[in-house]
Structures are given as C-alpha cells and as structure tokens.
Write an enzyme that holds these catalytic residues in place. Structure first.
Site, mmCIF file in Angstrom:
data_model
loop_
_atom_site.group_PDB
_atom_site.id
_atom_site.type_symbol
_atom_site.label_atom_id
_atom_site.label_comp_id
_atom_site.label_asym_id
_atom_site.label_seq_id
_atom_site.Cartn_x
_atom_site.Cartn_y
_atom_site.Cartn_z
ATOM 1 N N TYR A 117 0.839 -1.195 0.000
ATOM 2 C CA TYR A 117 0.000 0.000 0.000
ATOM 3 C C TYR A 117 0.876 1.247 0.000
ATOM 4 C CZ TYR A 117 -4.374 2.481 0.805
ATOM 5 O OH TYR A 117 -5.489 3.275 0.667
ATOM 6 N N ASP A 132 -18.661 -11.914 -14.831
ATOM 7 C CA ASP A 132 -19.689 -12.961 -14.966
ATOM 8 C C ASP A 132 -19.465 -14.030 -13.891
ATOM 9 O OD1 ASP A 132 -21.876 -14.209 -15.945
ATOM 10 O OD2 ASP A 132 -20.966 -14.858 -17.844
ATOM 11 N N TYR A 152 -9.690 4.562 -8.994
ATOM 12 C CA TYR A 152 -9.538 4.595 -7.529
ATOM 13 C C TYR A 152 -9.111 3.249 -6.967
ATOM 14 C CZ TYR A 152 -14.054 2.201 -7.243
ATOM 15 O OH TYR A 152 -15.060 1.274 -7.367
ATOM 16 N N LYS A 157 -18.863 -8.357 2.195
ATOM 17 C CA LYS A 157 -17.798 -7.741 3.000
ATOM 18 C C LYS A 157 -17.691 -8.468 4.335
ATOM 19 C CE LYS A 157 -16.231 -4.005 2.125
ATOM 20 N NZ LYS A 157 -14.998 -3.853 1.325
HETATM 21 P P1 NAP Z 1 -14.705 -5.055 -1.922
HETATM 22 O O1 NAP Z 1 -16.028 -4.670 -1.390
HETATM 23 O O2 NAP Z 1 -13.854 -6.003 -1.167
HETATM 24 O O3 NAP Z 1 -14.906 -5.623 -3.396
HETATM 25 C C1 NAP Z 1 -13.833 -6.023 -4.189
HETATM 26 C C2 NAP Z 1 -14.276 -5.925 -5.636
HETATM 27 O O4 NAP Z 1 -13.176 -6.175 -6.505
HETATM 28 C C3 NAP Z 1 -15.376 -6.898 -6.022
HETATM 29 O O5 NAP Z 1 -16.290 -6.223 -6.838
HETATM 30 C C4 NAP Z 1 -14.625 -7.958 -6.821
HETATM 31 O O6 NAP Z 1 -15.439 -8.538 -7.808
HETATM 32 C C5 NAP Z 1 -13.589 -7.109 -7.492
HETATM 33 N N1 NAP Z 1 -12.415 -7.845 -7.929
HETATM 34 C C6 NAP Z 1 -11.577 -8.548 -7.153
HETATM 35 N N2 NAP Z 1 -10.570 -9.053 -7.899
HETATM 36 C C7 NAP Z 1 -10.797 -8.644 -9.172
HETATM 37 C C8 NAP Z 1 -10.119 -8.845 -10.404
HETATM 38 N N3 NAP Z 1 -8.981 -9.556 -10.468
HETATM 39 N N4 NAP Z 1 -10.644 -8.290 -11.523
HETATM 40 C C9 NAP Z 1 -11.778 -7.571 -11.443
HETATM 41 N N5 NAP Z 1 -12.449 -7.339 -10.312
HETATM 42 C C10 NAP Z 1 -11.970 -7.872 -9.183
HETATM 43 O O7 NAP Z 1 -13.815 -3.757 -2.208
HETATM 44 P P2 NAP Z 1 -13.970 -2.246 -1.744
HETATM 45 O O8 NAP Z 1 -13.794 -2.130 -0.289
HETATM 46 O O9 NAP Z 1 -15.158 -1.648 -2.365
HETATM 47 O O10 NAP Z 1 -12.689 -1.639 -2.486
HETATM 48 C C11 NAP Z 1 -12.614 -1.767 -3.897
HETATM 49 C C12 NAP Z 1 -11.319 -1.106 -4.388
HETATM 50 O O11 NAP Z 1 -11.411 0.278 -4.159
HETATM 51 C C13 NAP Z 1 -10.062 -1.585 -3.689
HETATM 52 O O12 NAP Z 1 -9.009 -1.610 -4.631
HETATM 53 C C14 NAP Z 1 -9.817 -0.496 -2.678
HETATM 54 O O13 NAP Z 1 -8.468 -0.397 -2.295
HETATM 55 C C15 NAP Z 1 -10.265 0.703 -3.488
HETATM 56 N N6 NAP Z 1 -10.628 1.867 -2.694
HETATM 57 C C16 NAP Z 1 -9.962 2.997 -2.980
HETATM 58 C C17 NAP Z 1 -10.269 4.140 -2.311
HETATM 59 C C18 NAP Z 1 -9.535 5.387 -2.655
HETATM 60 O O14 NAP Z 1 -9.620 6.372 -1.920
HETATM 61 N N7 NAP Z 1 -8.807 5.375 -3.783
HETATM 62 C C19 NAP Z 1 -11.239 4.145 -1.304
HETATM 63 C C20 NAP Z 1 -11.945 2.962 -1.080
HETATM 64 C C21 NAP Z 1 -11.630 1.820 -1.764
HETATM 65 P P3 NAP Z 1 -15.865 -10.109 -7.819
HETATM 66 O O15 NAP Z 1 -17.128 -10.203 -7.040
HETATM 67 O O16 NAP Z 1 -16.055 -10.342 -9.278
HETATM 68 O O17 NAP Z 1 -14.734 -10.896 -7.222
#
Ligand code: NAP
Length: 373
Positions: free
Chosen positions: A94, A217, A285, A368
């Site tokens: 990170y 999918d 993001y 989650k």
């Molecule tokens: P989450 O609820 O754990 O969900 C993870 C998501 O990623 C699911 O939709 C999953 O889809 C998908 N995924 C996992 N591996 C993948 C792959 N190889 N290819 C495509 N999709 C994949 O995650 P979250 O807490 O919402 O966070 C999502 C992302 O946003 C993370 O990278 C997190 O670090 C980032 N984030 C960034 C910020 C920022 O300020 N930049 C803030 C919040 C979160 P499936 O169901 O298909 O597995």
C-alpha cells in the site's frame, strides 16, 4: 450473509507504537515481533509483525491498554470491516505503511468508554470512527487521541457506521468532484458489486443519475443483478457484454456517460473508456486486476478523454476535519432516508479472523467480512 446496509504520518505512527505495548508490560523495541502474553488481558488485537500473507502473518494477541491521558479517548471497538486496503497494507503493497508491529484495520466503529479531561468533541456512549487510515481497528478496545477520531450519530445501523468512513465517502466524492453531472446523466463503473460500487449505485440513484454497472460474470449472475437493481442500479452488464458490438445500440437509449469509475484497471478500464462521451473523465480509484490502465491513443485525441485518480486519504489531507465530518453527516442523512445501506456483508467474530481474512481475498464472494468484537 446479512445484507446490511492511509494516512501514516510519523506522529500517528509514534502514537500507535506507544499504545502497542504487549500485555507483559515490558516495552519492546519497535521492530520486535510480539509474543502472546501469559497474563490475561482485556485487550485482544489482530497484530502483524512483518508483511506477508495476511492469513499467515496476522495473529490474535493480548495488548496492554494505555492510560487515558488528558486529550485521549478510551474506545471499545464494536465492528470493523476487512477492506482490500487493509490486505494490501499487511502485504506491504500500500502507498502508506505503518511501522511494525501494527494492529490491522483502517476502518470500523467504536463506542466511547471514557474521555480525558481536555476532550470536548466526544463523550462516553458516543460512537466514533477513525479520522484517518492506519488507526488499527481490529481490536477489542484502545486508547486513541481525540484528534484521531470523528464522532458519528448512533441512530444509524451499526454495520453502516462500521463501513461509512471509506467507501461511501469515496463514492460520494467521485460522483461530485470530477464532472458536473445533472439528473438524468449516466455514470459507468466496473466492480459494481464492490463496497464502493454499491455506494456509487445508491448515491447516484439518490442524485437522479443513471448507472451502468459492470461486473464479472459468475454462475449466479442473475442473483447479483437483482441485488444491484434493488439498490437502484439501472443496468447491470458483464465485462463480456461490455466488449460486444451490441453496446452501440445500448447507447441509443441511455446517454453516453461523462463519468467512468475504474476500480479494476487492465482491459476492463480500456472498455470503460471506449464508452465514455466526448470530453468525459475516467477516475481510477482501485486496481483490483493489478494491471495498468491502457488508453487508446485515438480515444484520447479524438474524444479528448481525461484520466484522473482519486485517493480519499489525499482528499482528507486537502480538506479540514470539519469538511470530512460534513461529508459523514451528509451520508448519514442518506442512510436515515433509506437511500444508502451498508454493503452486503458477513459478521465474523474477531477470534475467527483467519477465516474472515481468507474469505476476503477470494473472488466472487460479494460479501464484506465484518469483524465483530
Ligand atoms: P470489496 O467490497 O472487497 O470488493 C472487491 C471488488 O473487486 C469486487 O467487486 C470484486 O469482484 C472485485 N475484484 C476482485 N478481484 C478482481 C479482479 N482480479 N478483476 C476484477 N475485479 C476484481 O472492495 P472495496 O472495499 O469496495 O474496495 C474496492 C477497491 O477500491 C479496492 O481496490 C480499494 O483499495 C479501493 N478503494 C480505494 C479508495 C480510494 O480512496 N482510492 C477508497 C476505497 C476503496 P468479484 O465479485 O467479481 O470478485
């Protein structure tokens, strides 16, 4: 499953180190790893002493509770999610990394037990969430400085409070800060079933925006589609459908989006760009596919697309704690009005953390993991 609704400065790091003493009472050098205390302790915490596979390096330890100083707040943690950023921090991947050993977890909600004599912002019984990443929320209780916490109303569901400070804030800012969208405009996003994606769907619907939601999918795709539509998603399509020629017809009925939200990278993000309206913006993001964003030269030239990034930690650096609190209160209003629920999630007792960590890293889980204390 129940359907429910990093910033690491040197000072914050030093403060945490002071509070991270093992329960044996003897202070160890900062780099030393922890050994479980033979003494019974009130505080149980998920600690990692070095980076690596979270299921292997994270251990449940007894920690000593620091004395409550004048500007400190004694907090009993209630619930804390496992987010991808928590996993990345433990893996050492990170942008900002705490000094080790560290308590895992960047997000969560706790209840104030006691406050120091100069604390004015919160009182016993209040709910609090971390003001910034890196607090170490995967523990039963802790003493934090008042400035490390933000009070949140306790008339919202616990699981909403536990997941309020990162994903809904990110979703709201991305919808507000990059394009001036009007009701009826559309937004396209990938990983739409993620925590952020579910918040985008709901906040966009509350703003009168139409969402095109791309997901991977899976065998139970209809179930997922129904769930996202229940949240307010107008369209749910798979990555494969997004690549088809028929998508041209799709945009006869739906306005081409001026905003794309990219959580994935790689081919998925290239496809999002293909469907953006002229002059539109793609905000990246997340990088769940661990692949770079590749933008077609012709799209950049002939459609003048904009590529931007968003990081909530940076947004907080650029804004005051009062502005962050204002954002939190706006989201709480949406929660009270039934327009924003917590993501689909599974409650896991703290002691079953290994199962929760492993599940959180599996694909297609759509739930989650929330540690309960
Ligand atoms: P989450 O609820 O754990 O969900 C993870 C998501 O990623 C699911 O939709 C999953 O889809 C998908 N995924 C996992 N591996 C993948 C792959 N190889 N290819 C495509 N999709 C994949 O995650 P979250 O807490 O919402 O966070 C999502 C992302 O946003 C993370 O990278 C997190 O670090 C980032 N984030 C960034 C910020 C920022 O300020 N930049 C803030 C919040 C979160 P499936 O169901 O298909 O597995």
């Amino acid at each position: 499953m129940w359907v429910c609704g990093a910033l690491w400065g040197a000072r914050a790091s030093a403060r945490l180190q002071r509070r991270l003493r093992p329960a044996s009472g003897r202070r160890r050098p900062a780099a030393a790893s922890y050994s479980a205390s033979a003494e019974p302790s009130r505080v149980r915490a998920l600690v990692y002493g070095h980076h690596g596979d979270p299921a292997k390096v994270v251990e449940l330890k007894n920690l000593e509770l620091a004395a409550v100083g004048g500007s400190d707040v004694h907090v009993k943690m209630l619930a804390a999610p496992i987010n991808p950023s928590d996993i990345n921090m433990i893996q050492g991947n990170y942008g900002l990394l705490p000094k080790l050993p560290a308590v895992g977890g960047n997000e969560g909600v706790g209840q104030v037990v006691a406050v120091g004599s100069s604390v004015t912002g919160v009182k016993p019984g209040d709910w609090v969430i971390p003001a910034n990443a890196g607090l170490g929320t995967w523990r039963t209780e802790a003493v934090f400085s008042e400035e490390a916490l933000i009070g949140v109303p306790n008339d919202i569901p616990l699981q909403s409070a536990a997941t309020l400070g990162v994903n809904p804030c990110t979703a709201y800012r991305m919808l507000m800060d990059f394009e001036q969208l009007q009701p009826g405009d559309s937004v396209i996003q990938n990983a739409s079933n993620s925590g952020v994606g579910q918040a985008v769907i709901q906040i966009a619907a509350a703003l009168g925006l139409r969402t095109i939601n791309v997901v991977r999918d899976r065998p139970d795709i209809q179930k997922l589609t129904d769930r996202l539509k229940n949240l307010g998603a107008e369209h749910v399509i798979t990555e494969e459908e997004l690549r088809k020629h028929e998508m041209k017809n799709f945009f006869k009925d739906v306005p081409q989006p001026r905003l794309a939200l990219n959580c994935v990278g790689g081919r998925s993000s290239t496809e999002l760009l293909r469907h953006l309206a002229r002059g539109g913006t793609m905000v990246t993001y997340g990088g769940m596919a661990k692949q770079p964003v590749i933008a077609s030269v012709s799209l950049l030239i002939f459609k003048d697309l904009k590529l931007r990034g968003f990081w909530l930690s940076q947004w907080k650096k650029d804004h005051s704690p009062e502005q962050f609190k204002g954002l939190i209160l706006t989201l709480c209003d949406l929660i009270r009005q039934g327009q924003l629920t917590a993501p689909a999630c599974s409650k896991v007792p703290l002691q079953d953390y290994q199962r929760a960590l492993e599940t959180s890293m599996q694909p297609f889980v759509s739930s989650k993991q929330i540690l309960t204390m």
